[in-house]
Design a protein around this motif. Sequence first.
Motif, short mmCIF file in Angstrom:
data_model
loop_
_atom_site.label_atom_id
_atom_site.label_comp_id
_atom_site.label_asym_id
_atom_site.label_seq_id
_atom_site.Cartn_x
_atom_site.Cartn_y
_atom_site.Cartn_z
N VAL A 1 0.85 -1.20 0.00
CA VAL A 1 0.00 0.00 0.00
C VAL A 1 0.88 1.25 0.00
O VAL A 1 0.64 2.19 -0.75
CB VAL A 1 -0.97 -0.01 1.20
N LYS A 2 1.90 1.23 0.84
CA LYS A 2 2.84 2.36 0.90
C LYS A 2 3.50 2.58 -0.47
O LYS A 2 3.67 3.71 -0.92
CB LYS A 2 3.89 2.09 1.98
N TYR A 3 3.86 1.48 -1.12
CA TYR A 3 4.49 1.56 -2.44
C TYR A 3 3.53 2.17 -3.46
O TYR A 3 3.92 3.03 -4.26
CB TYR A 3 4.95 0.18 -2.90
N GLN A 4 2.28 1.73 -3.47
CA GLN A 4 1.29 2.24 -4.43
C GLN A 4 1.08 3.74 -4.27
O GLN A 4 1.05 4.49 -5.25
CB GLN A 4 -0.04 1.49 -4.30
N VAL A 5 0.94 4.18 -3.02
CA VAL A 5 0.75 5.61 -2.75
C VAL A 5 2.02 6.39 -3.12
O VAL A 5 1.95 7.45 -3.73
CB VAL A 5 0.34 5.86 -1.28
N GLY A 6 3.17 5.83 -2.78
CA GLY A 6 4.44 6.46 -3.13
C GLY A 6 4.64 6.57 -4.63
O GLY A 6 5.16 7.56 -5.14
N ARG A 7 4.21 5.54 -5.36
CA ARG A 7 4.30 5.55 -6.83
C ARG A 7 3.43 6.65 -7.42
O ARG A 7 3.85 7.38 -8.30
CB ARG A 7 3.86 4.16 -7.34
N ARG A 8 2.19 6.77 -6.90
CA ARG A 8 1.29 7.84 -7.36
C ARG A 8 1.88 9.21 -7.06
O ARG A 8 1.80 10.13 -7.88
CB ARG A 8 -0.09 7.71 -6.69
N ARG A 9 2.46 9.34 -5.87
CA ARG A 9 3.09 10.61 -5.46
C ARG A 9 4.23 10.97 -6.42
O ARG A 9 4.32 12.09 -6.90
CB ARG A 9 3.59 10.47 -4.03
N LEU A 10 5.08 9.99 -6.70
CA LEU A 10 6.22 10.23 -7.60
C LEU A 10 5.75 10.56 -9.01
O LEU A 10 6.29 11.47 -9.65
CB LEU A 10 7.15 9.01 -7.60
#
Length: 197
Positions: free
Chosen positions: A132-141
């Motif tokens: 979940v952290k990765y998915q949100v971080g990917r969207r942020r990036l």
Amino acid sequence: MARLSLSKTALHKESAQLKRYRQYLPSLDLKRRQLLAERYRAAASLAETERMMRQCREFVLRELPMLAETQVGLQGLVTVSSIKVSEENIVGIHVPVLEHIDIHVQPYSTYAKPHWVDAAVIQLKRMMELKVKYQVGRRRLDTLDTAVKKVTQRVNLFDKVLIPKAEQNIKRIRISLSDTERAGVVRAKITKQKRQH
């Protein structure tokens, strides 16, 4: 494109535009640098999350080879019950921020399941949080990448197109006005000489 008027009014207008462009460019460049710094932090955070996911996988492969056993049912044992994602405003760009994640562990009998299920549950929970952290971080990036690209295009537009064009127009107008003024002086001298003869 409209033809450039070679008058004092046009000179004043071009000078005012050039002044506005030069005032706007530093703030736009500052915004670009702030977004680049934030993009760097987001990329570093995403890389750290990827590293932690790899570590989790390696731990499972090394310490829990019994997960390959299909007789032990682990489906539905660990589920994501809620995710709270908010938005953060970074110099006018709204980027997602993971605030909270709730992971539910279905109660199970420690007598009915093998002893290694406890360790598997901990790793499943950790991996779900990381995903979940990765998915949100990917969207942020991705959001920051798009914003950096747009702001960089604007900086380049001002720096490499609008400002040089305005400077060139001002130069052309000044040369034209200077030539017109010089021609007026020459005509006046010629007229004065003709009157004297």
